[in-house]
Write a protein that holds these residues in place. Structure first.
Motif, PDB file in Angstrom:
ATOM      1  N   HIS A 126       0.857  -1.189   0.000  1.00 11.05           N
ATOM      2  CA  HIS A 126       0.000   0.000   0.000  1.00 11.05           C
ATOM      3  C   HIS A 126       0.894   1.241   0.000  1.00 11.05           C
ATOM      4  O   HIS A 126       1.928   1.273   0.671  1.00 11.05           O
ATOM      5  N   ALA A 127       0.509   2.260  -0.760  1.00 10.70           N
ATOM      6  CA  ALA A 127       1.262   3.512  -0.794  1.00 10.70           C
ATOM      7  C   ALA A 127       0.381   4.652  -0.302  1.00 10.70           C
ATOM      8  O   ALA A 127      -0.751   4.802  -0.756  1.00 10.70           O
ATOM      9  N   TYR A 128       0.877   5.402   0.649  1.00  5.17           N
ATOM     10  CA  TYR A 128       0.146   6.574   1.124  1.00  5.17           C
ATOM     11  C   TYR A 128       0.878   7.828   0.645  1.00  5.17           C
ATOM     12  O   TYR A 128       2.094   7.954   0.782  1.00  5.17           O
ATOM     13  N   LYS A 129       0.136   8.725   0.021  1.00  9.81           N
ATOM     14  CA  LYS A 129       0.719   9.904  -0.606  1.00  9.81           C
ATOM     15  C   LYS A 129       1.027  10.997   0.422  1.00  9.81           C
ATOM     16  O   LYS A 129       0.169  11.370   1.211  1.00  9.81           O
ATOM     17  N   HIS A 130       2.252  11.481   0.374  1.00  9.85           N
ATOM     18  CA  HIS A 130       2.687  12.560   1.268  1.00  9.85           C
ATOM     19  C   HIS A 130       2.955  13.798   0.429  1.00  9.85           C
ATOM     20  O   HIS A 130       3.813  13.783  -0.467  1.00  9.85           O
ATOM     21  N   GLU A 131       2.241  14.861   0.706  1.00  9.69           N
ATOM     22  CA  GLU A 131       2.378  16.083  -0.076  1.00  9.69           C
ATOM     23  C   GLU A 131       3.038  17.206   0.716  1.00  9.69           C
ATOM     24  O   GLU A 131       3.000  18.371   0.320  1.00  9.69           O
ATOM     25  N   GLY A 132       3.639  16.842   1.846  1.00  4.98           N
ATOM     26  CA  GLY A 132       4.358  17.827   2.650  1.00  4.98           C
ATOM     27  C   GLY A 132       5.821  17.897   2.266  1.00  4.98           C
ATOM     28  O   GLY A 132       6.178  17.873   1.087  1.00  4.98           O
ATOM     29  N   PHE A 133       6.686  17.937   3.274  1.00  2.00           N
ATOM     30  CA  PHE A 133       8.125  18.066   3.048  1.00  2.00           C
ATOM     31  C   PHE A 133       8.806  16.709   3.152  1.00  2.00           C
ATOM     32  O   PHE A 133       8.486  15.895   4.019  1.00  2.00           O
ATOM     33  N   TRP A 134       9.735  16.457   2.266  1.00  3.06           N
ATOM     34  CA  TRP A 134      10.624  15.286   2.336  1.00  3.06           C
ATOM     35  C   TRP A 134      11.916  15.626   1.626  1.00  3.06           C
ATOM     36  O   TRP A 134      11.906  16.237   0.549  1.00  3.06           O
ATOM     37  N   LYS A 135      13.033  15.252   2.227  1.00  2.00           N
ATOM     38  CA  LYS A 135      14.322  15.488   1.575  1.00  2.00           C
ATOM     39  C   LYS A 135      15.343  14.454   2.027  1.00  2.00           C
ATOM     40  O   LYS A 135      15.619  14.328   3.223  1.00  2.00           O
ATOM     41  N   PRO A 136      15.937  13.734   1.084  1.00  2.69           N
ATOM     42  CA  PRO A 136      17.043  12.840   1.415  1.00  2.69           C
ATOM     43  C   PRO A 136      18.344  13.621   1.441  1.00  2.69           C
ATOM     44  O   PRO A 136      18.469  14.674   0.798  1.00  2.69           O
ATOM     45  N   MET A 137      19.311  13.115   2.180  1.00  3.00           N
ATOM     46  CA  MET A 137      20.620  13.761   2.245  1.00  3.00           C
ATOM     47  C   MET A 137      21.617  12.899   1.473  1.00  3.00           C
ATOM     48  O   MET A 137      22.354  12.100   2.038  1.00  3.00           O
ATOM     49  N   ASP A 138      21.628  13.057   0.165  1.00  2.00           N
ATOM     50  CA  ASP A 138      22.476  12.238  -0.696  1.00  2.00           C
ATOM     51  C   ASP A 138      23.823  12.875  -0.994  1.00  2.00           C
ATOM     52  O   ASP A 138      24.802  12.171  -1.247  1.00  2.00           O
ATOM     53  N   THR A 139      23.880  14.193  -1.001  1.00  2.00           N
ATOM     54  CA  THR A 139      25.093  14.896  -1.402  1.00  2.00           C
ATOM     55  C   THR A 139      25.459  15.972  -0.382  1.00  2.00           C
ATOM     56  O   THR A 139      24.680  16.302   0.510  1.00  2.00           O
ATOM     57  N   LEU A 140      26.641  16.542  -0.558  1.00  2.00           N
ATOM     58  CA  LEU A 140      27.075  17.634   0.310  1.00  2.00           C
ATOM     59  C   LEU A 140      26.136  18.830   0.170  1.00  2.00           C
ATOM     60  O   LEU A 140      25.835  19.509   1.153  1.00  2.00           O
ATOM     61  N   ARG A 141      25.648  19.051  -1.033  1.00  2.00           N
ATOM     62  CA  ARG A 141      24.712  20.154  -1.242  1.00  2.00           C
ATOM     63  C   ARG A 141      23.429  19.931  -0.445  1.00  2.00           C
ATOM     64  O   ARG A 141      22.886  20.872   0.151  1.00  2.00           O
TER      65      ARG A 141
END
Length: 256
Positions: A222-237
């Protein structure tokens, strides 16, 4: 209820910071991103954590082994080496840290901590992404779905794993890292039933591949849709952007 956190990868895309520490220990506002993730869960009443360690796992173990003393006011009497705690600013967390291997894939890491989870529902996430996700609501939606696995879906207009979601929330397909914009992707906040372990085989398996494809074939995601904030930390930027948000008191994931 427990929250399991993947924290064993090499973090090669953030090598500027991960040559000495594991990626989940890279700091945002003076605290490891792992701490920020745990604070999100703790805000919703989940304070029992299982951390799947691997690369430089001793750094994570030492951080939590000394966490209490580093977060309390104390008096040390050097004459007899006694310690008196004056005021405790620590968290009310139970943290189980498991060395799940240096080269183990995510599916294998989860399989290795099965004995610490037991036969119960649990949350699962990665140790490198933050969101203003409502964990309580996510669990409620999962329970309503009746599926073995629920995942948070996000629409960044980017190029990560693409999800095809039916109107009732059932996940029809999952394609990792497809180059396409405007689609829903796997944002890595899961709710799992213990039956998840039936589709896990060994260290070689990535959780996002064979195990999830098996669940898809059974119509059990099951997938629940999130329309708020999400951010992965993949890079130095990414790390710099997250630190800027924190420093400016504009960190959407700070729900506590």
């Amino acid at each position: 209820m427990k929250a399991v956190i993947f924290a064993g990868g090499f973090g090669t895309r953030l090598s500027e910071a991960t040559n000495l520490i594991p990626k989940p220990m890279v700091e945002i506002g003076g605290k490891p991103i792992l701490w920020h993730i745990m604070k999100i869960y703790s805000h919703y009443g989940i304070n029992d954590f299982i951390i799947c360690c691997g690369y430089k796992q001793y750094v994570i173990k030492e951080y939590f082994a000394n966490y209490f003393r580093h977060n309390c006011d104390m008096t040390v009497d050097l004459s007899d080496n006694s310690v008196k705690v004056l005021e405790n600013h620590s968290e009310k967390w139970k943290v189980t840290m498991v060395d799940t291997g240096l080269n183990t894939m995510t599916g294998g890491r989860l399989k290795r901590v099965q004995k610490y989870i037991g036969n119960e529902q649990f949350c699962l996430t990665y140790g490198d992404g933050v969101a203003d996700v409502n964990i309580t609501e996510a669990i409620q939606l999962h329970n309503k779905s009746g599926k073995i696995l629920s995942m948070m879906a996000y629409q960044p207009g980017g190029r990560l794993g693409v999800l095809d979601i039916a109107n009732d929330g059932t996940l029809n397909s999952f394609i990792e890292k497809l180059q396409e914009s405007g689609t829903w992707i796997n944002a890595g906040f899961f709710v799992c039933e213990p039956a998840i372990f039936d589709v896990l085989e060994g260290d070689h398996e990535m959780f996002e591949k064979e195990p999830m494809q098996k669940l898809l074939a059974k119509n059990e995601i099951h997938a629940y849709k999130h329309e708020g904030f999400w951010k992965p930390m993949d890079t130095l930027r990414d790390n710099q952007e997250l630190n800027k948000m924190w420093d400016e008191n504009k960190a959407p994931w700070k729900v506590w």
